[in-house]
Write an enzyme that holds these catalytic residues in place. Structure first.
Site, PDB file in Angstrom:
ATOM      1  N   TRP A 102      13.064  -9.269   3.623  1.00  0.00           N
ATOM      2  CA  TRP A 102      12.360  -9.847   2.462  1.00  0.00           C
ATOM      3  C   TRP A 102      13.076  -9.510   1.163  1.00  0.00           C
ATOM      4  O   TRP A 102      13.212 -10.364   0.279  1.00  0.00           O
ATOM      5  CB  TRP A 102      10.904  -9.377   2.419  1.00  0.00           C
ATOM      6  CG  TRP A 102      10.097  -9.843   3.594  1.00  0.00           C
ATOM      7  CD1 TRP A 102       9.409  -9.057   4.467  1.00  0.00           C
ATOM      8  CD2 TRP A 102       9.896 -11.199   4.028  1.00  0.00           C
ATOM      9  NE1 TRP A 102       8.801  -9.843   5.414  1.00  0.00           N
ATOM     10  CE2 TRP A 102       9.080 -11.152   5.168  1.00  0.00           C
ATOM     11  CE3 TRP A 102      10.328 -12.433   3.566  1.00  0.00           C
ATOM     12  CZ2 TRP A 102       8.684 -12.293   5.856  1.00  0.00           C
ATOM     13  CZ3 TRP A 102       9.934 -13.585   4.247  1.00  0.00           C
ATOM     14  CH2 TRP A 102       9.129 -13.497   5.374  1.00  0.00           C
ATOM     15  N   ASP A 172       7.699  -6.180  -4.850  1.00  0.00           N
ATOM     16  CA  ASP A 172       6.984  -6.972  -3.850  1.00  0.00           C
ATOM     17  C   ASP A 172       6.065  -5.995  -3.116  1.00  0.00           C
ATOM     18  O   ASP A 172       6.539  -5.074  -2.436  1.00  0.00           O
ATOM     19  CB  ASP A 172       8.009  -7.589  -2.882  1.00  0.00           C
ATOM     20  CG  ASP A 172       7.361  -8.363  -1.729  1.00  0.00           C
ATOM     21  OD1 ASP A 172       6.127  -8.327  -1.587  1.00  0.00           O
ATOM     22  OD2 ASP A 172       8.121  -8.992  -0.956  1.00  0.00           O
ATOM     23  N   LYS A 196      -1.727 -10.587   4.043  1.00  0.00           N
ATOM     24  CA  LYS A 196      -1.595  -9.295   4.699  1.00  0.00           C
ATOM     25  C   LYS A 196      -2.851  -8.452   4.478  1.00  0.00           C
ATOM     26  O   LYS A 196      -3.375  -7.873   5.406  1.00  0.00           O
ATOM     27  CB  LYS A 196      -0.372  -8.532   4.178  1.00  0.00           C
ATOM     28  CG  LYS A 196       0.904  -9.375   4.047  1.00  0.00           C
ATOM     29  CD  LYS A 196       1.575  -9.646   5.379  1.00  0.00           C
ATOM     30  CE  LYS A 196       2.554 -10.805   5.355  1.00  0.00           C
ATOM     31  NZ  LYS A 196       3.780 -10.619   4.614  1.00  0.00           N
TER      32      LYS A 196
HETATM   33  C1  LIG Z   1       5.073 -11.501   4.475  1.00  0.00           C
HETATM   34  C2  LIG Z   1       5.965 -11.005   3.414  1.00  0.00           C
HETATM   35  C3  LIG Z   1       6.703 -11.870   2.588  1.00  0.00           C
HETATM   36  C4  LIG Z   1       6.676 -13.374   2.775  1.00  0.00           C
HETATM   37  O1  LIG Z   1       5.455 -13.875   2.378  1.00  0.00           O
HETATM   38  P1  LIG Z   1       5.157 -15.445   2.344  1.00  0.00           P
HETATM   39  O2  LIG Z   1       3.829 -15.449   1.666  1.00  0.00           O
HETATM   40  O3  LIG Z   1       5.117 -15.911   3.763  1.00  0.00           O
HETATM   41  O4  LIG Z   1       6.218 -16.100   1.558  1.00  0.00           O
HETATM   42  C5  LIG Z   1       7.464 -11.322   1.576  1.00  0.00           C
HETATM   43  N1  LIG Z   1       7.530 -10.003   1.400  1.00  0.00           N
HETATM   44  C6  LIG Z   1       6.854  -9.133   2.182  1.00  0.00           C
HETATM   45  C7  LIG Z   1       6.972  -7.670   1.933  1.00  0.00           C
HETATM   46  C8  LIG Z   1       6.063  -9.615   3.214  1.00  0.00           C
HETATM   47  O5  LIG Z   1       5.380  -8.755   3.988  1.00  0.00           O
END
Ligand SMILES: *Cc1c(COP(=O)(O)O)cnc(C)c1O
Length: 360
Positions: A102, A172, A196
């Site tokens: 990511w 993030d 999540k």
């Molecule tokens: C799941 C995730 C993403 C991607 O998220 P999307 O909403 O599917 O674009 C990005 N960063 C982290 C840390 C994630 O767990």
């Protein structure tokens, strides 16, 4: 009704209380005679919902007044482009910490818009640890430093907030959002996808300090411009209304649980059950250094691929689903977000003990 224990990395379990409330209100939200799914995003009723969601988020996360809370779409992945477009705006430089796929995707996207640089990486060991970063690694002229706090795929988490001096810090927090208290004032921006720990998929929450806004690159699409969404209270266009409503219900649940301190305590208990078991087990083990371990995503291996596959198959049949590890890491992974009840983890550990005894 038999509900499974869902250990998916996302979309993941939601608190049963929130689901039941949504079920009870599904056809008629608070006497409005309609479902939240059907109502205008410009209606008074929905205005109450989005305002409540924001108010609860601010209260629970202790978000200062000089930060905006944005309810957007596009997932965390859209922010990988929106972040450089909005914030790589003074020296056209940014420093990235690469701790997984990511973070790498975010870096690759940033490179398309300016001078992005990787200042630390754990790619050498398949991102199975957290690389050290100090202030000396950071370019004082960078427009921001970017990192991923909790690495969903690998089960690592930064044990500290990187010290960046005057350089704005962006994180993030998709997979650790609302999992424990967070000092928002240490960040210029934190953001994450809802699927999540916050709500079903479809919502992305961006918390941004106001002074960061207003200098987006000219090429920035209107829908990627955070200032536009901030000025319009996340109602520039139709927001993901039902998901924002679910977010409100989940935040109410967190508040009822006692807030983020209580949530954290619960999360520590769950993670400890698993990590302690890996210490005593001769079959299952963690591959992450103790200091870098995530509370949310807990990978483990037996060291034997066939045994891993057998375990996943039997666990699924027993009602413990989505334990297969990510395709890039192999093994297993138990994601134990806020809504995973402690009984789910206790029963999983019991199941692993039984499996170990049967397959020793
Ligand atoms: C799941 C995730 C993403 C991607 O998220 P999307 O909403 O599917 O674009 C990005 N960063 C982290 C840390 C994630 O767990």
């Amino acid at each position: 009704m038999a509900r499974v224990y869902n250990f998916s990395a996302g979309p993941s379990m939601l608190p049963l209380e929130a689901l039941k409330k949504a079920q009870a209100e599904l056809l008629d939200y608070e006497g409005s005679g309609q479902s939240v799914m059907e109502m205008s995003h410009r209606s008074k009723v929905f205005d109450g919902i989005i305002k409540d969601a924001e108010k609860l988020m601010r209260e629970i996360m202790n978000i200062p007044d000089n930060y905006k809370v944005l309810f957007l779409q596009g997932g965390a992945s859209s922010q990988f482009a929106a972040i450089p477009m909005n914030f790589m705006n003074k020296n056209n430089k940014a420093d990235y910490i690469e701790t997984g796929v990511w973070a790498k995707k975010a870096f690759q996207e940033a490179k398309r818009y300016g001078n992005a640089r990787v200042i630390a990486s754990s790619a050498d060991k398949t991102y199975s640890y957290i690389p050290k970063v100090t202030k000396e690694d950071i370019d004082p002229e960078a427009d921001y430093v970017y990192y991923c706090m909790n690495n969903t795929i690998y089960g690592t988490k930064y044990p500290y907030i990187p010290e960046t001096g005057d350089v704005p810090l962006i994180a993030d927090i998709s997979s650790c959002f609302l999992s424990e208290p967070l000092d928002v004032t240490k960040f210029a921006v934190v953001y994450g996808g809802a699927q999540k720990n916050i709500a079903p998929a479809g919502l992305t929450v961006v918390i941004v300090r106001e002074d960061m806004l207003g200098n987006a690159m000219d090429i920035t699409p209107t829908m990627f411009n955070y200032k536009i969404h901030a000025d319009n209270d996340s109602l520039y266009n139709t927001p993901p209304c039902f998901t924002i409503y679910m977010c409100k219900l989940v935040l109410e649940w967190i508040k009822d649980m006692g807030g983020l301190e209580a949530i954290k305590e619960n999360n520590i208990k769950k993670a400890k059950l698993l990590y302690d078991f890996f210490e005593e087990s001769k079959m299952f083990k963690s591959v992450i250094p103790a200091e870098d371990r995530s509370l949310m995503n807990i990978p483990f291996v037996t060291g034997n691929e066939e045994l891993d596959a057998k375990f996943v198959k039997e666990a699924t049949a027993a009602g413990f689903i989505n334990l297969k590890g990510h395709r890039t890491t192999g093994g297993m992974r138990a994601s134990v977000y806020n809504a995973m009840p402690i009984e789910g983890v206790e029963k999983l550990v019991e199941f692993m003990k039984k499996f170990e005894a049967e397959n020793a």
